[in-house]
Enzyme design. Structure first.
Site, PDB file in Angstrom:
ATOM      1  N   GLY A 270       8.633  -6.067  -7.271  1.00 40.74           N
ATOM      2  CA  GLY A 270       9.575  -5.478  -8.088  1.00 40.74           C
ATOM      3  C   GLY A 270       9.211  -4.183  -8.732  1.00 40.74           C
ATOM      4  CB  ALA A 271       8.517  -2.780 -11.120  1.00 47.11           C
TER       5      ALA A 271
ATOM      6  CD  GLU B 157       1.431  -4.518 -14.795  1.00 44.31           C
ATOM      7  OE1 GLU B 157       2.222  -4.661 -13.746  1.00 44.31           O
ATOM      8  OE2 GLU B 157       0.441  -5.411 -15.031  1.00 44.31           O
ATOM      9  CG  ASN B 158       0.791   1.719 -11.791  1.00 48.15           C
ATOM     10  OD1 ASN B 158       0.129   1.097 -11.370  1.00 48.15           O
ATOM     11  ND2 ASN B 158       2.063   1.973 -11.257  1.00 48.15           N
TER      12      ASN B 158
ATOM     13  CG  HIS C  76       8.087  -7.854 -16.611  1.00 50.50           C
ATOM     14  ND1 HIS C  76       7.695  -9.273 -16.661  1.00 50.50           N
ATOM     15  CD2 HIS C  76       7.083  -7.475 -15.606  1.00 50.50           C
ATOM     16  CE1 HIS C  76       6.698  -9.603 -16.141  1.00 50.50           C
ATOM     17  NE2 HIS C  76       6.106  -8.544 -15.838  1.00 50.50           N
ATOM     18  CD  GLU C  77       6.924  -4.249 -14.253  1.00 50.51           C
ATOM     19  OE1 GLU C  77       5.352  -3.987 -14.658  1.00 50.51           O
ATOM     20  OE2 GLU C  77       7.375  -4.955 -13.461  1.00 50.51           O
TER      21      GLU C  77
ATOM     22  CD  GLU D 206       2.437 -10.155 -14.498  1.00 51.53           C
ATOM     23  OE1 GLU D 206       3.473 -10.253 -14.805  1.00 51.53           O
ATOM     24  OE2 GLU D 206       1.786  -9.162 -13.971  1.00 51.53           O
TER      25      GLU D 206
HETATM   26  N1  TRP Z   1       2.199  -6.865 -12.111  1.00 51.10           N
HETATM   27  C1  TRP Z   1       3.416  -6.653 -11.604  1.00 51.10           C
HETATM   28  C2  TRP Z   1       4.395  -7.069 -12.490  1.00 51.10           C
HETATM   29  O1  TRP Z   1       4.307  -8.287 -12.671  1.00 51.10           O
HETATM   30  C3  TRP Z   1       3.562  -7.143 -10.119  1.00 51.10           C
HETATM   31  C4  TRP Z   1       2.378  -6.857  -9.085  1.00 51.10           C
HETATM   32  C5  TRP Z   1       1.578  -7.292  -8.782  1.00 51.10           C
HETATM   33  C6  TRP Z   1       2.971  -6.120  -8.166  1.00 51.10           C
HETATM   34  N2  TRP Z   1       1.102  -7.095  -7.427  1.00 51.10           N
HETATM   35  C7  TRP Z   1       1.765  -6.086  -6.974  1.00 51.10           C
HETATM   36  C8  TRP Z   1       3.873  -5.342  -7.943  1.00 51.10           C
HETATM   37  C9  TRP Z   1       2.071  -5.444  -6.101  1.00 51.10           C
HETATM   38  C10 TRP Z   1       3.984  -4.618  -6.519  1.00 51.10           C
HETATM   39  C11 TRP Z   1       2.916  -4.371  -5.643  1.00 51.10           C
HETATM   40  O2  TRP Z   1       5.252  -6.511 -13.168  1.00 51.10           O
HETATM   41 ZN    ZN Z   2       4.219  -8.470 -14.789  1.00 51.19          ZN
END
Ligand code: TRP
Ligand code: ZN
Length: 879
Positions: free
Chosen positions: A266-267, A269-270, A302-303, A325
């Protein structure tokens, strides 16, 4: 089966031998040959047991160009290059390593590491993608300060984005330019990000409570800016909410979101530079449904929330994934509840949990919220870690209360800001801040499986007591045969026959007037005696779904109908309808009585719901929907999925016939000409209207066809248009509408995903052949995860009737696609392979076919660890 890597064990954790204070990265971006320079400031970790341990850096698919130690070039025998490691022995306690590496982003189809999508560069580093960019201690407990200098062609890559703040930029020879980014916060490598390309921005400002001005920016491909307003508004709402509810402010000058169409999840959080799947950014009323708007709001939140729960305080190791998470899902669910309808949000979350997490807990990949071992960490971004993890946090919230929870998070941030910690640290902060003991509660982190809670109620007329006997039991799961009792918060109320809520007074207590309360279950079996009860009550149990359990109470059908009409707890009211319908469908399936008409009692209850206007339309819509086939499947063994599908379909048809008039009346009442707006109230009305339409579409009448045609043609929004198209998709003669839709939206990738998804769900004969044909449609691509999910994963995991067709072609198709995808993108292949997880639960002839396909996949030489882990665990379940 072939040789595979060894599983990683949680209890094997040891601190890293070195720490990294600073990382300076320079990227010379070229599509097929990017040069990465990395300068690491290293020092020995005093916490490591061995003071002379070698430095072992991770690296995958990298071409090493050179290494310098404290400015001196290393010779080839100064280091050892392994398959995925670079080992340097006898390093001084403090030193600087400079490593030059070459990588090929263009051929990187895994979408992990640095890759090219639509001509632009993106990164994805969680969980272990940074090692595909440069040699590093690629583990979350190594936190460093990063600077990033990006050099690229000015024309092709006018925009160069990195983590933190942009501090400098300039031009170079050969039409190149550069930008330097500094991230002032130390972070693990999985939060690193870089983006370069032709992007445009929608920008705004946000002022924090303490008066800091933040630029909020959404970067997308030219032409998409007009679709970013909802995401931008969601980001600002999330920023305000996190201050208000958790006292957490944003900490950089700029918060950036970038959208990319090729993305594994989905996305992400960098730090300061969140990267999103376009699906969770782009929306206009004409292209996105209410569900999409809702998804954007919660994923953006969420992000954003990860900035504190994940980034400022991160995970010590990947077994602690739910630390960030589960907590962040809880936070985004609370955000959505606060800004929308809490009841609708809660029921939606419970449905997701039951449809995705309960099967996981009951299947071959069952694992605790904090797993004990893994082969490939990417396989553990699961409904258990996310959704059950959130339920575990929610139970703590229920136990300590609203203010107690805030005290707990305050203490958590005070203790652990800037650290990489464990789930134990989070629970300790909650326990210490509230002065309670959560020892027993922690079994929720270590035991897998869904507990079953069985309740019996006995009314004693003479004593005026109502006694609840409550037993809990958790079934065996792979690797865990015995379970200890959980601490389970059980929220409940008691209703008298007029529907009034009774005061809840346990024996020995005095009346405080409360009519809803939370019991704490702690033993395998216990008893609760409520006093002063003057008539046989109807219990309303597990209110607000206070724990992720399966609850059994021997309700009479009449009692369920009574709760549908009277329960003041919206979840429990919906649950009464859900329980009634589930029971009815399972009975019909078992008695092969699929074609009996809907019971009069149910028709009457639904009619009452349709004709009243006391209850929120969104809730009524949820109550009218039949339980999904995936949910029903869980309650059965030796399943014949085709029959299950038919039984459900027959009930739906019968209800449509019986309720024709009130359905039409509700449809007409709610069909509005008011211009589309995304808000909870309008969305609620649309959802009831479209549930009515979905039932009515079962009736083969010109009047209904006309209604569908009108809605399809005249809708000013995608929610309504897609609802009509979904009905046509299941009907004779629907093809012209599908064709019309495709010609209208062929250039909008996200809308085409909906079109693929609908057809993957088709009931009509030839659905598989259609899916196969669609794979050669110009808008389809096996390299794009959204496309794969819409067409292939939807067919294999949600089209029960056709995936499980008796000829076995559905299974062969799935296995072929897993093998094809495994070479392109193992993460996506492994997720698709999970469609075989329930193979031991279907009837014997299908079981044999599914097993044969699983074995065929497992035998494939060179299979990725991702897919191998899923299929080998699935096969293990048959042993
Ligand atoms: N940390 C991200 C989230 O929960 C999810 C995530 C983990 C992710 N590995 C990934 C997203 C690889 C894209 C590709 O928001
Ligand atoms: Zn997350």
């Amino acid at each position: 089966m072939q040789e595979q890597r060894q599983p990683i064990q949680r209890l094997d954790y040891t601190p890293p031998p070195f720490l990294i204070d600073r990382v300076d990265l320079t990227f010379e971006l070229e599509e097929t040959n990017t040069r990465v320079l990395s300068r690491l400031v290293l020092k020995r970790n005093p916490a490591h047991p061995n003071a002379t341990a070698p430095l072992v850096l991770d690296g995958e698919e990298l071409a090493l160009e050179s290494i310098k130690l404290d400015g001196k070039q290393l010779a080839q025998d100064d280091y050892e290059l392994g398959d995925d490691t670079l080992t340097i022995a006898q390093l001084p306690d403090e030193c600087i390593l400079e490593i030059a590496t070459r990588i090929n982003p263009l051929t990187n189809t895994t979408l992990s590491g640095l890759y090219v999508s639509n001509g632009n560069f993106f990164t994805q580093c969680e969980a272990e993608g940074f090692r595909r960019i440069t040699w590093y201690l690629d583990r979350p407990d190594v936190m460093a300060k990063f600077t990033t200098t990006i050099i690229a062609d000015k024309t092709r890559y006018p925009v160069l984005l990195g983590n933190g703040n942009r501090v400098d930029q300039g031009v170079l020879d050969r039409n190149r330019h550069w930008v330097k980014w500094v991230d002032p916060f130390k972070k693990p490598s999985y939060l690193f990000a870089l983006v370069a390309g032709k992007l445009v921005v929608l920008a705004d400002r946000y002022t924090t409570g303490s008066g800091k001005n933040v630029n909020v920016e959404i970067w997308v491909e030219p032409g998409d800016v007009e679709k970013c307003h909802h995401a931008l508004a969601s980001a600002k709402a999330a920023m305000a909410w996190d201050e208000e509810r958790f006292g957490l402010e944003y900490d950089l000058d700029t918060y950036m979101i970038v959208a990319v169409s090729d993305f594994n999840m989905g996305a992400m959080e960098n730090k300061g530079l969140n990267i999103f799947n376009t699906k969770y950014v782009l929306a206009r009323p004409e292209t996105a449904t209410d569900v999409d708007f809702d998804g954007i709001e919660s994923v953006v939140a969420h992000e954003y929330f990860h900035n504190w729960t994940g980034n400022r305080v991160t995970c010590r190791d990947w077994f602690q994934l739910s630390l960030k998470e589960g907590l962040t899902v809880f936070r985004d669910q609370e955000f959505s509840s606060d800004i929308g309808s809490r009841a609708v949000q809660r029921i939606g979350n419970v449905r997701t949990l039951r449809e995705y997490q309960f099967p996981e807990d009951a299947g071959p990949q069952a694992h605790p919220v904090r797993p004990d071992s893994y082969l490939e960490i990417n396989n553990f971004y699961t409904a258990t870690v996310y959704e059950k993890g959130s339920e575990v946090v929610r139970m703590i919230y229920t136990l300590v209360g609203h203010d107690g929870f805030r005290k707990g998070t305050d203490l958590y941030f005070k203790r652990h800001d800037g650290q990489a910690v464990t789930c134990d640290d989070f629970v300790a902060a909650m326990a210490d801040a509230n002065d309670i003991d959560l020892t027993q509660f922690k079994r929720w982190y270590s035991q897998s499986g869904t507990p079953r809670v069985t309740v019996e109620g006995v009314y004693d007329q003479d004593a005026k007591t109502f006694t609840l006997t409550v037993e809990q039991h958790c079934p065996a799961t792979p690797g865990q045969s015995e379970k200890q009792p959980y601490l389970i918060p059980l929220a409940l109320g008691l209703l008298d026959r007029s529907g009034a809520e009774l005061p809840l007074v346990l024996a020995g207590e005095s009346d405080t007037g409360v009519t809803s309360r939370v019991l704490q279950l702690k033993q395998a079996k216990e008893r609760f005696v409520f006093t002063g009860i003057h008539s046989h009550p109807v219990p309303s149990l597990l209110r607000d779904f206070s724990a992720p359990v399966k609850l059994d109470y021997p309700y009479a059908d009449e009692e369920l109908v009574f709760l549908i009409a009277h329960d003041s707890d919206p979840f429990a009211r919906w649950e009464a309808a859900n329980t009634y319908l589930t029971r009815l469908l399972l009975q019909r399936y078992q008695q092969e009585a699929g074609h009996a008409a809907a019971p009069a009692q149910l028709v009457a209850a639904f009619e009452k719901l349709l004709t009243q206007d006391r209850i929120d339309p969104a809730l009524v819509a949820l109550m009218l929907q039949l339980p999904s086939e995936q949910f029903l499947f869980e309650a059965l063994n030796e399943v014949d999925p085709t029959r299950l599908h038919q039984v459900r379909q027959a009930l739906k048809q019968s209800l449509a016939k019986e309720l024709r008039a009130p359905l039409i009346a509700v449809y007409q009442k709610l069909h509005s000409t008011e211009p589309y707006q995304y808000n909870a109230e309008q969305a609620g009305r649309r959802s009831l209207k479209n549930v009515a339409l979905d039932y009515l579409a079962e009736l083969d009448e010109p009047r209904i066809t006309e209604l569908l045609t009108n809605q399809y043609r005249h809708a000013d929004n995608m929610t309504d248009r897609l609802a009509a198209l979904a009905a046509f998709n299941q009907r004779e003669g629907g093809d012209q509408y599908l064709a019309d839709f495709a010609s209208m939206w062929q250039d909008d990738a996200l809308v085409m995903d909906k079109w693929f998804g609908l057809q993957a769900l088709s009931d009509r004969p030839g659905a598989l052949a259609r899916v196969q044909q669609l794979m050669s449609h110009p808008a389809f691509a096996m390299t794009n995860p959204n496309k794969v999910r819409s067409l292939i994963t939807t067919f294999c995991s949600r089209n029960m009737a056709h995936f499980h067709a008796v000829d076995g072609y559905g299974y062969a198709f799935a296995a072929d696609r897993v093998l094809e995808l495994d070479k392109i993108n193992p993460q996506i292949a492994a997720r698709l392979a999970a469609c075989f997880n329930r193979w031991t639960r279907v009837e014997p002839s299908r079981r044999a076919m599914m097993r044969a396909e699983l074995e065929r996949v497992a035998r494939q030489p060179g299979l990725s660890p991702d897919t191998f882990e899923i299929v080998s665990k699935a096969l293990q379940a048959g042993k």
